[in-house]
Design an enzyme around this catalytic site. Structure first.
Site, short mmCIF file in Angstrom:
data_model
loop_
_atom_site.label_atom_id
_atom_site.label_comp_id
_atom_site.label_asym_id
_atom_site.label_seq_id
_atom_site.Cartn_x
_atom_site.Cartn_y
_atom_site.Cartn_z
N SER A 148 -14.82 -78.70 -97.21
CA SER A 148 -16.27 -77.92 -97.39
C SER A 148 -16.29 -76.81 -96.29
O SER A 148 -16.85 -75.60 -96.93
CB SER A 148 -17.45 -78.90 -97.04
OG SER A 148 -17.14 -80.22 -98.02
N HIS A 179 -13.69 -84.03 -103.06
CA HIS A 179 -14.27 -85.15 -102.93
C HIS A 179 -14.65 -85.70 -104.30
O HIS A 179 -14.34 -86.96 -104.25
CB HIS A 179 -15.69 -84.77 -102.51
CG HIS A 179 -15.90 -84.23 -101.14
ND1 HIS A 179 -16.54 -83.10 -100.77
CD2 HIS A 179 -15.49 -84.77 -99.97
CE1 HIS A 179 -16.70 -82.86 -99.39
NE2 HIS A 179 -15.92 -84.03 -98.84
#
Ligand code: PNS
Length: 156
Positions: free
Chosen positions: A123, A13
């Protein structure tokens, strides 16, 4: 706009956020709700973590939104959604969302190819690996790794 679940934020990210911050005057990183995912961290916790690890980029702002992504974009006069594409497997769903968002509001989505170093990173996978004691130290900033390990320890 760099939207996501950010549960928690990973190095993948951050790579996209940093590159977007060089291309755009201002970048909003928004924690949005993904109805298909159960979260490990509260929205408040995710915001706090994002603020901590993006503090070095002055044109990056962190926010949360519980509605449609395009409604936030319209309300804040945001013209572009930036998404990272890791592999072909991301493409179908991302294209579908981009077309839906474009049709709903006219807001465009721009895809950035991920840094190959992070093309396997998600994630959900980081949480799974960490749950079973795997080393995730190369995948997250140290403060986020600490919080993740603490949260998983609390749950056991
Ligand atoms: O990090 P994620 O989970 O891949 O991000 C997906 C997210 C949160 C960006 C997406 O689910 C989203 O935009 N949610 C907000 C609600 C919305 O606008 N849904 C319609 C999408 S076409």
């Amino acid at each position: 706009m760099c939207p996501g679940s950010y549960d928690p934020v990973t190095n993948g990210h951050l790579d996209i956020i940093e590159r977007a911050s060089k291309l755009f005057d201002e970048v909003v990183v928004a924690v949005l709700i993904n109805k298909n995912k159960k979260s490990l961290f509260s929205v408040e916790e995710r915001l706090e973590m994002l603020r901590e690890v993006t503090a070095q980029w002055p044109n990056v702002r962190i926010d949360a939104w519980h509605g449609l992504l395009v409604d936030y974009c319209k309300a804040h006069d945001i013209g572009a959604i930036v998404k990272g594409l890791r592999a072909v497997s991301d493409f179908d769903y991302e294209l579908q969302m981009a077309q839906m968002n474009q049709q709903l509001s006219g807001v465009e989505t721009m895809f950035m190819s991920t840094n190959p170093l992070y093309s396997f990173l998600a994630s959900s996978l980081v949480k799974e690996v960490a749950t079973y004691g795997g080393d995730v130290s190369n995948l997250l900033p140290p403060t986020i790794e600490r919080r993740l390990l603490d949260r998983l320890a609390e749950q056991n």
